[in-house]
Design a protein around this motif. Structure first.
Motif, PDB file in Angstrom:
ATOM      1  N   LEU A 326       1.837  -1.015  -2.659  1.00 63.97           N
ATOM      2  CA  LEU A 326       2.443  -0.852  -3.973  1.00 63.97           C
ATOM      3  C   LEU A 326       2.829  -2.204  -4.574  1.00 63.97           C
ATOM      4  O   LEU A 326       2.676  -2.413  -5.784  1.00 63.97           O
ATOM      5  CB  LEU A 326       3.674   0.051  -3.865  1.00 63.97           C
ATOM      6  CG  LEU A 326       3.390   1.511  -3.495  1.00 63.97           C
ATOM      7  CD1 LEU A 326       4.675   2.229  -3.116  1.00 63.97           C
ATOM      8  CD2 LEU A 326       2.710   2.226  -4.654  1.00 63.97           C
ATOM      9  N   LEU A 327       3.317  -3.109  -3.733  1.00 65.01           N
ATOM     10  CA  LEU A 327       3.731  -4.424  -4.212  1.00 65.01           C
ATOM     11  C   LEU A 327       2.539  -5.255  -4.667  1.00 65.01           C
ATOM     12  O   LEU A 327       2.567  -5.908  -5.710  1.00 65.01           O
ATOM     13  CB  LEU A 327       4.494  -5.159  -3.104  1.00 65.01           C
ATOM     14  CG  LEU A 327       5.141  -6.492  -3.501  1.00 65.01           C
ATOM     15  CD1 LEU A 327       6.199  -6.260  -4.562  1.00 65.01           C
ATOM     16  CD2 LEU A 327       5.747  -7.169  -2.270  1.00 65.01           C
ATOM     17  N   GLU A 328       1.458  -5.201  -3.901  1.00 66.09           N
ATOM     18  CA  GLU A 328       0.294  -6.043  -4.197  1.00 66.09           C
ATOM     19  C   GLU A 328      -0.604  -5.440  -5.277  1.00 66.09           C
ATOM     20  O   GLU A 328      -1.111  -6.149  -6.151  1.00 66.09           O
ATOM     21  CB  GLU A 328      -0.530  -6.260  -2.923  1.00 66.09           C
ATOM     22  CG  GLU A 328      -1.731  -7.175  -3.130  1.00 66.09           C
ATOM     23  CD  GLU A 328      -2.482  -7.448  -1.837  1.00 66.09           C
ATOM     24  OE1 GLU A 328      -3.570  -8.073  -1.905  1.00 66.09           O
ATOM     25  OE2 GLU A 328      -1.994  -7.039  -0.757  1.00 66.09           O
ATOM     26  N   THR A 336      -3.670   2.694  -3.685  1.00 64.50           N
ATOM     27  CA  THR A 336      -2.606   3.688  -3.636  1.00 64.50           C
ATOM     28  C   THR A 336      -3.172   5.106  -3.663  1.00 64.50           C
ATOM     29  O   THR A 336      -2.745   5.988  -2.896  1.00 64.50           O
ATOM     30  CB  THR A 336      -1.634   3.496  -4.807  1.00 64.50           C
ATOM     31  OG1 THR A 336      -1.006   2.217  -4.671  1.00 64.50           O
ATOM     32  CG2 THR A 336      -0.570   4.584  -4.830  1.00 64.50           C
ATOM     33  N   ALA A 337      -4.139   5.338  -4.527  1.00 61.11           N
ATOM     34  CA  ALA A 337      -4.757   6.669  -4.626  1.00 61.11           C
ATOM     35  C   ALA A 337      -5.400   7.073  -3.307  1.00 61.11           C
ATOM     36  O   ALA A 337      -5.279   8.228  -2.868  1.00 61.11           O
ATOM     37  CB  ALA A 337      -5.794   6.677  -5.752  1.00 61.11           C
ATOM     38  N   LEU A 338      -6.074   6.130  -2.648  1.00 58.00           N
ATOM     39  CA  LEU A 338      -6.721   6.425  -1.365  1.00 58.00           C
ATOM     40  C   LEU A 338      -5.702   6.850  -0.316  1.00 58.00           C
ATOM     41  O   LEU A 338      -5.906   7.824   0.421  1.00 58.00           O
ATOM     42  CB  LEU A 338      -7.502   5.197  -0.882  1.00 58.00           C
ATOM     43  CG  LEU A 338      -8.777   4.843  -1.663  1.00 58.00           C
ATOM     44  CD1 LEU A 338      -9.287   3.469  -1.245  1.00 58.00           C
ATOM     45  CD2 LEU A 338      -9.852   5.896  -1.438  1.00 58.00           C
ATOM     46  N   GLN A 339      -4.591   6.105  -0.243  1.00 61.03           N
ATOM     47  CA  GLN A 339      -3.568   6.447   0.742  1.00 61.03           C
ATOM     48  C   GLN A 339      -2.914   7.786   0.424  1.00 61.03           C
ATOM     49  O   GLN A 339      -2.621   8.582   1.324  1.00 61.03           O
ATOM     50  CB  GLN A 339      -2.520   5.336   0.807  1.00 61.03           C
ATOM     51  CG  GLN A 339      -3.036   4.051   1.443  1.00 61.03           C
ATOM     52  CD  GLN A 339      -1.957   2.995   1.592  1.00 61.03           C
ATOM     53  OE1 GLN A 339      -0.799   3.317   1.868  1.00 61.03           O
ATOM     54  NE2 GLN A 339      -2.328   1.729   1.432  1.00 61.03           N
ATOM     55  N   MET A 340      -2.677   8.064  -0.839  1.00 61.17           N
ATOM     56  CA  MET A 340      -2.064   9.338  -1.227  1.00 61.17           C
ATOM     57  C   MET A 340      -2.930  10.516  -0.790  1.00 61.17           C
ATOM     58  O   MET A 340      -2.435  11.491  -0.206  1.00 61.17           O
ATOM     59  CB  MET A 340      -1.853   9.381  -2.743  1.00 61.17           C
ATOM     60  CG  MET A 340      -0.745   8.471  -3.258  1.00 61.17           C
ATOM     61  SD  MET A 340      -0.688   8.386  -5.087  1.00 61.17           S
ATOM     62  CE  MET A 340      -0.250  10.084  -5.483  1.00 61.17           C
ATOM     63  N   ALA A 355      -5.700  13.407  -4.853  1.00 61.63           N
ATOM     64  CA  ALA A 355      -4.567  12.648  -5.368  1.00 61.63           C
ATOM     65  C   ALA A 355      -4.858  12.132  -6.765  1.00 61.63           C
ATOM     66  O   ALA A 355      -6.009  11.876  -7.129  1.00 61.63           O
ATOM     67  CB  ALA A 355      -4.238  11.487  -4.442  1.00 61.63           C
ATOM     68  N   THR A 356      -3.775  11.971  -7.536  1.00 63.12           N
ATOM     69  CA  THR A 356      -3.873  11.383  -8.875  1.00 63.12           C
ATOM     70  C   THR A 356      -2.746  10.385  -9.060  1.00 63.12           C
ATOM     71  O   THR A 356      -1.609  10.615  -8.643  1.00 63.12           O
ATOM     72  CB  THR A 356      -3.732  12.460  -9.975  1.00 63.12           C
ATOM     73  OG1 THR A 356      -2.406  12.999  -9.955  1.00 63.12           O
ATOM     74  CG2 THR A 356      -4.741  13.591  -9.775  1.00 63.12           C
TER      75      THR A 356
END
Length: 414
Positions: A326-328, A336-340, A355-356
């Motif tokens: 999230l920071l980078e 982020t979407a991939l991890q979600m 995820a969205t």
């Protein structure tokens, strides 16, 4: 071919014009009449004034064979439909004992006392045939003038539907000999209306005269409605199917349904058939995808649940999105979407995770990530992938279009 029987629907009530209630009556009536071969040519909403009612009745009878009226039959002073109809036909009002007895029985079962206003509801125009209302105090009324039919019904939807279903539709069908009207709906996604029209132009130009085509666009989808009119239903069904056979290869992967069903319904059918499950992680769509899924009866057979992770804190604590990510890269990013998508699938132990995350608008955009920038991701045990969408500046459109895109991707993957 049999002559069309034309219908005009008139809804009466200031509350409709003010936008305080939605006119669902016209939609339902139109659908039911279409099934019986009647052609609705106009739907009109007017206010509770004598002048408006008299004017629309005079105009409607010049256009239509049947005029169906809802609203204005209540016991209060602003409900003037009955007396105005009597004036239109130049007749007086008469007290109908059977109507009063029906009202009295309803009040008795509800343990309520009758008032003078309720008694007045048993007064109807002299030339009207009363249609008893089994679930309300206002009766329906059937009028005939020359070759025209007028029907007045309560505006309360469940009362109107009961009268239509129990009596009025059958009476109309008995009186009028209508042609068959056959519809076929095909639903496409991922192709704009203009491009779709170009793609099927030659096919459309070659349609037989008795088959019409309508484009019904909505938030990233285009529904194609084929309509055939004639005296022989089997001939119409066969003709429609012959045209659909030619159309399928032209639509290709953009076609997702050959019925008027939503993509979430198609997903449910397929996931239950295959015995697989789904979980959702939503940021910019705020639970809209979960809502679309959970409106379906039986969705618990495949849908385990979801997380609305609107803040970064929730993304980290509930979906285990890494703080460094999230920071980078930011919340609106591929990473982020991939991890979600992957983490919600693992958290709920499902076969699929979606995820969205994005900027729905109208504010919040930057030069690098303008409003309408959205990442969607899809995860299975074998792979997790993401796609970038560049949508509009309108929040509602972005939310719905994002849902359409990820659901269509999921359907194709299944």
């Amino acid at each position: 071919m049999k002559k069309h029987t034309y219908v005009e629907i008139v809804t009466i009530g200031d509350e409709i014009l003010y936008g305080q209630i939605t006119d669902t009556n016209s939609q339902w009536i139109g659908q039911e009449l279409n099934k019986l071969g009647f052609k609705v040519i106009r739907k009109t909403s007017i206010g509770d004034t004598k002048e408006e009612i008299l004017t629309i009745l005079d105009e409607a009878q010049k256009r239509a064979d049947i005029i169906l009226i809802t609203g204005g039959l209540g016991p209060t002073k602003d409900d003037i439909t009955k007396k105005t109809i009597a004036e239109y036909f130049n007749v007086g009002m008469t007290f109908r004992q059977e109507v009063f007895d029906n009202i009295a029985e309803l009040f008795k079962t509800r343990n309520r006392a009758l008032t003078d206003l309720n008694r007045q509801q048993a007064e109807v125009p002299e030339n009207g045939e009363v249609i008893m209302n089994p679930v309300g105090t206002a009766p329906g009324m059937w009028f005939e003038q020359g070759n025209k039919t007028f029907v007045s019904m309560p505006g309360v939807p469940y009362e109107m539907k009961r009268l239509m279903s129990d009596s009025i539709l059958g009476k109309l069908q008995s009186k009028y000999d209508t042609p068959f009207i056959v519809h076929k709906m095909l639903r496409t996604m991922g192709i704009p209306e203009s491009l779709l029209a170009d793609q099927i132009e030659e096919w459309e130009d070659a349609l037989p005269e008795f088959i019409g085509l309508a484009y019904l666009p909505r938030f990233g989808q285009v529904r194609l409605r084929l309509t055939a009119v004639g005296d022989n239903k089997e001939v119409l069904d066969n003709a429609i199917e012959a045209q659909v056979e030619k159309l399928r290869p032209l639509l290709g992967d953009n076609l997702f349904a050959e019925d008027d069903v939503e993509i979430e319904q198609m997903i449910m059918n397929k996931m239950i058939e295959k015995g697989v499950t789904l979980a959702t992680a939503e940021s910019c769509t705020g639970g809209a995808i979960a809502k679309r899924i959970t409106t379906l009866s039986g969705c618990s057979a495949f849908y385990k649940g979801g997380i609305v992770s609107y803040s970064n804190e929730v993304k980290m604590t509930q979906l285990d999105v890494q703080g460094e990510t999230l920071l980078e890269h930011g919340a609106v990013s591929e990473e982020t979407a991939l991890q979600m998508a992957n983490n919600v699938r693992e958290k709920y132990k499902t076969d699929y995770g979606i995820a969205t995350t994005g900027i729905a608008g109208p504010g919040g955009g930057t030069k690098d990530k303008p409003v309408g920038t959205v990442w969607v991701a899809l995860s299975t045990a074998e792979k997790t992938e993401a796609k970038l969408l560049q949508l509009t500046k309108t929040r509602e459109v972005n939310i719905y279009a994002t849902g359409n895109t990820i659901l269509k991707w999921l359907y194709d993957e299944i």
